[in-house]
Design an enzyme around this catalytic site. Sequence first.
Site, PDB file in Angstrom:
ATOM      1  N   GLY A  77     -20.913 -33.116  28.129  1.00 57.18           N
ATOM      2  CA  GLY A  77     -20.846 -32.172  28.922  1.00 57.18           C
ATOM      3  C   GLY A  77     -19.505 -31.473  29.140  1.00 57.18           C
ATOM      4  N   THR A  78     -19.385 -30.753  29.990  1.00 59.90           N
ATOM      5  CA  THR A  78     -17.932 -29.855  30.236  1.00 59.90           C
ATOM      6  C   THR A  78     -16.916 -30.765  30.439  1.00 59.90           C
ATOM      7  OG1 THR A  78     -19.351 -28.027  31.257  1.00 59.90           O
ATOM      8  CG2 THR A  78     -16.992 -28.128  31.740  1.00 59.90           C
ATOM      9  N   VAL A  79     -17.112 -32.171  30.923  1.00 65.92           N
ATOM     10  CA  VAL A  79     -16.144 -32.941  31.393  1.00 65.92           C
ATOM     11  C   VAL A  79     -15.272 -33.439  29.962  1.00 65.92           C
ATOM     12  CG1 VAL A  79     -17.551 -34.873  31.598  1.00 65.92           C
ATOM     13  CG2 VAL A  79     -15.472 -35.117  32.814  1.00 65.92           C
ATOM     14  N   GLY A  80     -16.257 -33.467  28.893  1.00 65.27           N
ATOM     15  CA  GLY A  80     -15.793 -34.035  27.572  1.00 65.27           C
ATOM     16  C   GLY A  80     -15.735 -32.925  26.605  1.00 65.27           C
TER      17      GLY A  80
END
Length: 280
Positions: A10-13
């Site tokens: 995801g964006t967090v990764g």
Amino acid sequence: MKIKVILTGGTVGSEKVNGVVKNNKDSNIASMWKEKFNSNIDFDVVNLYSILSENIKTENIEMLFAELRKDYSDYKGIIITHGSDTLSYTSAFVSIFCKDYKIPVVLTGADKVLSDPTSNGYSNFTTSVEIIMDNRVGVWTVFDSIFSADTVMEADYFSDKFRTGNSPLTMIKCSKNITFNNKVAIIKMYPFIDFGMINFDDNTKACLLVGYHSGTADENAVDTLLSKCKEKNIPLYLQGLNKESALYDSSNNLQEKGVNLVYNSTPEYAYATLMIKVNS
């Protein structure tokens, strides 16, 4: 005690490369958060898979469930990092799978990559840690606010803000070894819809019709869909009804014709429930 952190991408990764958000399988928000805030919390991190969440498959949910089946008696809680596009769907699945867990389970993500100073990733992760340290047992979704994972609804297109729906009236039990071989079709109502274009394959075992906000649908149009469902022995469900609100004549007529009415459930939770039901 330790906190389990399950990374799924995801964006967090992710990282931004030439203006494009790309998954970075080496990204680890837990270690970055510890360094940023000089924390001594013991995180046990597993990089389960690394995808942009719009590309999620049933195999990913099966992998997540397999990870969640492990013994967490020595852990204070679990954090699952996830992309925001399908965060509300995975939240619904996990809320059912982990409903009897005695430790907090938190799903979270970020609206922008962590290198962006305006990203909410670190603040979301901080809130997730606080939920666990406060021993708030339950399954939660954190994205700017704290949501019960069985009520969170996908983010608005323009504001990126998640919403909350009603708490479900009932909760299905989920086998710890479930595999998703059968499918559920989701169809969203819109004006002038022609269900004649809809066809089901042999692996489709239920159809979820997401109704208008009053829990209604064009009953004349749905007659065609219901006929197609009956030909394949597929139960048809209409989502969007509220037990506290009046039942409209159109929905009542559809119920009399054989449509199952779904009360007090988000589309995501209704979908997760049906997926588990048809694969149990």
